[in-house]
Design a protein around this motif. Structure first.
Motif, mmCIF file in Angstrom:
data_model
loop_
_atom_site.group_PDB
_atom_site.id
_atom_site.type_symbol
_atom_site.label_atom_id
_atom_site.label_comp_id
_atom_site.label_asym_id
_atom_site.label_seq_id
_atom_site.Cartn_x
_atom_site.Cartn_y
_atom_site.Cartn_z
ATOM 1 N N SER A 211 0.828 -1.216 0.000
ATOM 2 C CA SER A 211 0.000 0.000 0.000
ATOM 3 C C SER A 211 0.856 1.258 0.000
ATOM 4 O O SER A 211 0.467 2.268 0.566
ATOM 5 C CB SER A 211 -0.918 0.010 1.236
ATOM 6 N N SER A 212 2.028 1.180 -0.626
ATOM 7 C CA SER A 212 2.898 2.369 -0.632
ATOM 8 C C SER A 212 3.455 2.638 -2.026
ATOM 9 O O SER A 212 4.667 2.619 -2.240
ATOM 10 C CB SER A 212 4.032 2.205 0.386
ATOM 11 N N PRO A 213 2.578 2.955 -2.982
ATOM 12 C CA PRO A 213 3.041 3.222 -4.347
ATOM 13 C C PRO A 213 3.467 4.666 -4.587
ATOM 14 O O PRO A 213 3.880 5.002 -5.701
ATOM 15 C CB PRO A 213 1.824 2.875 -5.193
ATOM 16 N N PHE A 214 3.348 5.526 -3.543
ATOM 17 C CA PHE A 214 3.698 6.942 -3.697
ATOM 18 C C PHE A 214 4.784 7.317 -2.688
ATOM 19 O O PHE A 214 4.819 6.814 -1.566
ATOM 20 C CB PHE A 214 2.481 7.837 -3.464
ATOM 21 N N ALA A 218 4.734 11.511 -5.669
ATOM 22 C CA ALA A 218 4.535 10.931 -6.993
ATOM 23 C C ALA A 218 4.631 9.417 -6.921
ATOM 24 O O ALA A 218 5.150 8.854 -5.953
ATOM 25 C CB ALA A 218 5.590 11.470 -7.961
ATOM 26 N N PRO A 219 4.121 8.715 -7.949
ATOM 27 C CA PRO A 219 4.326 7.264 -8.000
ATOM 28 C C PRO A 219 5.818 6.938 -7.974
ATOM 29 O O PRO A 219 6.638 7.655 -8.564
ATOM 30 C CB PRO A 219 3.684 6.858 -9.327
ATOM 31 N N ARG A 426 -5.276 -0.051 -6.179
ATOM 32 C CA ARG A 426 -6.443 0.826 -6.032
ATOM 33 C C ARG A 426 -6.006 2.287 -5.929
ATOM 34 O O ARG A 426 -6.592 3.163 -6.588
ATOM 35 C CB ARG A 426 -7.238 0.423 -4.796
ATOM 36 N N TRP A 427 -4.991 2.549 -5.121
ATOM 37 C CA TRP A 427 -4.523 3.924 -4.977
ATOM 38 C C TRP A 427 -4.007 4.478 -6.314
ATOM 39 O O TRP A 427 -4.282 5.624 -6.677
ATOM 40 C CB TRP A 427 -3.434 4.026 -3.914
ATOM 41 N N LEU A 428 -3.272 3.665 -7.039
ATOM 42 C CA LEU A 428 -2.749 4.122 -8.337
ATOM 43 C C LEU A 428 -3.874 4.390 -9.323
ATOM 44 O O LEU A 428 -3.829 5.368 -10.092
ATOM 45 C CB LEU A 428 -1.785 3.079 -8.902
ATOM 46 N N SER A 429 -4.899 3.541 -9.308
ATOM 47 C CA SER A 429 -6.040 3.735 -10.209
ATOM 48 C C SER A 429 -6.770 5.043 -9.902
ATOM 49 O O SER A 429 -7.128 5.798 -10.823
ATOM 50 C CB SER A 429 -6.994 2.548 -10.085
ATOM 51 N N LEU A 430 -6.967 5.331 -8.622
ATOM 52 C CA LEU A 430 -7.613 6.586 -8.237
ATOM 53 C C LEU A 430 -6.752 7.791 -8.625
ATOM 54 O O LEU A 430 -7.260 8.797 -9.144
ATOM 55 C CB LEU A 430 -7.873 6.588 -6.726
ATOM 56 N N TYR A 431 -5.469 7.692 -8.389
ATOM 57 C CA TYR A 431 -4.544 8.782 -8.704
ATOM 58 C C TYR A 431 -4.549 9.090 -10.199
ATOM 59 O O TYR A 431 -4.592 10.264 -10.611
ATOM 60 C CB TYR A 431 -3.142 8.389 -8.235
ATOM 61 N N GLN A 432 -4.515 8.035 -10.988
ATOM 62 C CA GLN A 432 -4.461 8.213 -12.442
ATOM 63 C C GLN A 432 -5.828 8.527 -13.042
ATOM 64 O O GLN A 432 -5.902 8.978 -14.188
ATOM 65 C CB GLN A 432 -3.883 6.946 -13.086
ATOM 66 N N GLY A 437 -4.254 13.006 -10.912
ATOM 67 C CA GLY A 437 -2.840 13.182 -10.617
ATOM 68 C C GLY A 437 -2.557 13.941 -9.335
ATOM 69 O O GLY A 437 -1.416 14.355 -9.097
ATOM 70 N N SER A 438 -3.560 14.102 -8.487
ATOM 71 C CA SER A 438 -3.378 14.783 -7.208
ATOM 72 C C SER A 438 -3.389 13.756 -6.077
ATOM 73 O O SER A 438 -4.155 12.792 -6.106
ATOM 74 C CB SER A 438 -4.503 15.793 -6.976
ATOM 75 N N LEU A 439 -2.557 13.989 -5.069
ATOM 76 C CA LEU A 439 -2.558 13.132 -3.890
ATOM 77 C C LEU A 439 -3.308 13.753 -2.707
ATOM 78 O O LEU A 439 -3.370 13.147 -1.640
ATOM 79 C CB LEU A 439 -1.120 12.789 -3.475
ATOM 80 N N ARG A 440 -3.884 14.903 -2.888
ATOM 81 C CA ARG A 440 -4.630 15.510 -1.783
ATOM 82 C C ARG A 440 -5.756 14.612 -1.258
ATOM 83 O O ARG A 440 -5.966 14.523 -0.043
ATOM 84 C CB ARG A 440 -5.192 16.872 -2.218
ATOM 85 N N PRO A 441 -6.485 13.909 -2.138
ATOM 86 C CA PRO A 441 -7.593 13.094 -1.612
ATOM 87 C C PRO A 441 -7.148 11.878 -0.790
ATOM 88 O O PRO A 441 -7.954 11.301 -0.065
ATOM 89 C CB PRO A 441 -8.328 12.642 -2.879
ATOM 90 N N ILE A 442 -5.883 11.489 -0.891
ATOM 91 C CA ILE A 442 -5.476 10.231 -0.250
ATOM 92 C C ILE A 442 -5.472 10.346 1.268
ATOM 93 O O ILE A 442 -5.636 9.348 1.975
ATOM 94 C CB ILE A 442 -4.103 9.756 -0.764
#
Length: 448
Positions: A211-214, A218-219, A426-432, A437-442
């Motif tokens: 669960s740590s793709p960022f 960034a990815p 899942r996190w990468l799919s949401l990000y992309q 391309g924002s990480l604010r929602p995470i």
């Protein structure tokens, strides 16, 4: 990270070193489940990490937990650095990661109740202050400079040393979080069998819980950047412990390895004394430069055991250390997965049959592949998805044999196996996709 250990008095003979671990042996009726998990506190208005001091801080939370819920303070000098209550403790990782080290419990249902009670207490105190906690394997955006530094002498020494022996040590200390489970063994032979299965299947846990793709906003090209960090931290004290698979392995074999791991410190009268790079073997002879003429106690040995970080670690129990922190369901799935494999004899035998043919190169290759590709990784002709399916099925059978209905806690793992996707995907799919391309929602999305 551990708090100072209580192991016993002066070490008078070499056999006491193995004896400390061997004293953990207990009959199966007394085996328990101890779950630990870390999480990042963050301020909801700024999305910055939670500081140690101030009105909205770790210190404020500690004070409130002590005043309202009966947690007892643990202090280092003038600073509160942890809390204890009923065989459980709350401690701090170097960057302020908030860790619950749970009590030894009989079932995953009890683990669930403990986790929910802990999170409920935290919410009651933290949310009015604009504080939340997110559970990911690595902080997705925060830089090293943004991370708070906890007032613990152990961490000051480790931070300096990490910069000398590896390339990723301070990233591990300040910007990663894990979930692990501590499980018992019945004998030396049982310890060896469980340790071997634990080491060989840690890549499966890494893949399933990735669960740590960022990282740094960034990815990072990995499903588990936390696992990637551990590969370049300090080779003398990390890794897959190839010696554990050699003939004659036992408590003494583990002792011999730990004795060759350079020391960090000696703890005396509330102070961490710098022993960086020094030898515990010299300490046994009364020749430690940090404390000339002084010999160690079993408490010193217990402390030293906490400064080795292999993928599975032996103390008076075995710690499973390969998983990223994740959502509530995964925080419960991790102890369920390993309990099913370790606490039923048939499941443990079958798990060993599953992995005993893997050589050291394949085990290490799977470790790397899990961090990069999650369930899609493979090494030596072994696909992690296939190995994970077999391991989860064995775990489910082991849990069913316990007769407590604990198989339900494997649900998120079964879902991942069905989809071939884990939390990181899942996190990468949401990000992309919808996050653009924002990480604010995470921050909100990953909060407990």
């Amino acid at each position: 990270m551990s708090i100072p250990q209580s192991g016993g008095g002066l070490i008078e003979n070499y056999d006491q070193l193995a004896g400390l671990m061997e004293s953990g042996c207990k009959p199966a009726a007394e085996w328990r489940i101890g779950t630990e998990h870390e999480k990042f506190g963050w301020l909801t208005d700024t999305r910055l990490p939670l500081p140690y001091g101030g009105e909205r801080s770790i210190s404020a939370l500690f004070d409130a937990l002590s005043d309202r819920f009966g947690w007892q303070p643990v202090r280092e000098g003038e600073h509160m650095i942890g809390l204890t209550r009923n065989c459980a403790n709350i401690s701090l990782e170097p960057g302020g990661q908030f860790e619950l080290s749970g009590a030894p419990l009989q079932s995953i249902a009890e683990t669930e109740a403990e986790l929910d009670n802990h999170l409920d207490e935290l919410r009651q105190i933290a949310e009015p202050l604009g504080i939340r906690f997110m559970s990911l394997g690595a902080a997705p955006e925060w830089s090293h400079a943004q991370m708070p530094v906890m007032p613990k002498g152990r961490y000051r020494l480790m931070t300096d040393y990490m910069g000398r022996v590896g390339t990723h040590g301070t990233q591990m200390m300040y910007r990663t979080s894990t979930v692990q489970v501590n499980l018992d063994f019945g004998s030396e032979a049982d310890m060896v069998r469980k340790l071997r299965v634990a080491l060989a299947l840690q890549p499966v846990a890494t893949a399933l819980f990735a669960s740590s793709p960022f990282f740094d906003g960034a990815p990072n090209g990995h499903k588990s950047w936390r696992s990637r960090i551990w590969r370049d931290l300090d080779a003398s004290r990390t890794g897959m412990l190839g010696f554990a698979f050699e003939e004659g392995m036992g408590f003494q074999g583990y002792v011999d390895w730990v004795l060759d791991v350079p020391m960090y410190f000696v703890y005396r009268d509330g102070v961490y004394i710098d022993a960086l790079g020094q030898s515990f073997r010299d300490f046994l002879r009364g020749e430690l430069p940090a404390l000339p003429g002084e010999k160690p106690t079993l408490s010193d040995w217990a402390d030293h055991l906490t400064t080795v970080f292999p993928e599975a670690r032996v103390k008076k129990y075995i710690e499973m250390r390969g998983a990223d922190a994740g959502d509530r369901a995964h925080l419960l799935a991790l102890p369920a997965f390993w309990t099913g494999l370790m606490y039923d004899g048939a499941a443990l035998d079958a798990a060993w049959d599953l992995v005993k043919g893997l050589d050291a190169q394949t085990r290490e290759g799977l470790r790397v592949a899990a961090s990069v590709s999650g369930l899609q990784g493979e090494a030596g002709g072994v696909r992690l998805l296939d190995l994970a399916r077999a391991a989860v099925a064995l775990s489910a059978a082991g849990l069913a044999a316990r007769g407590r209905g604990e198989e339900i806690y494997l649900a998120p793992l079964r879902e991942s196996l069905g989809e071939g996707r884990v939390q990181a995907d899942r996190w990468l799919s949401l990000y992309q996709g919808e996050w653009g391309g924002s990480l604010r929602p995470i921050y909100e999305a990953a909060s407990l």
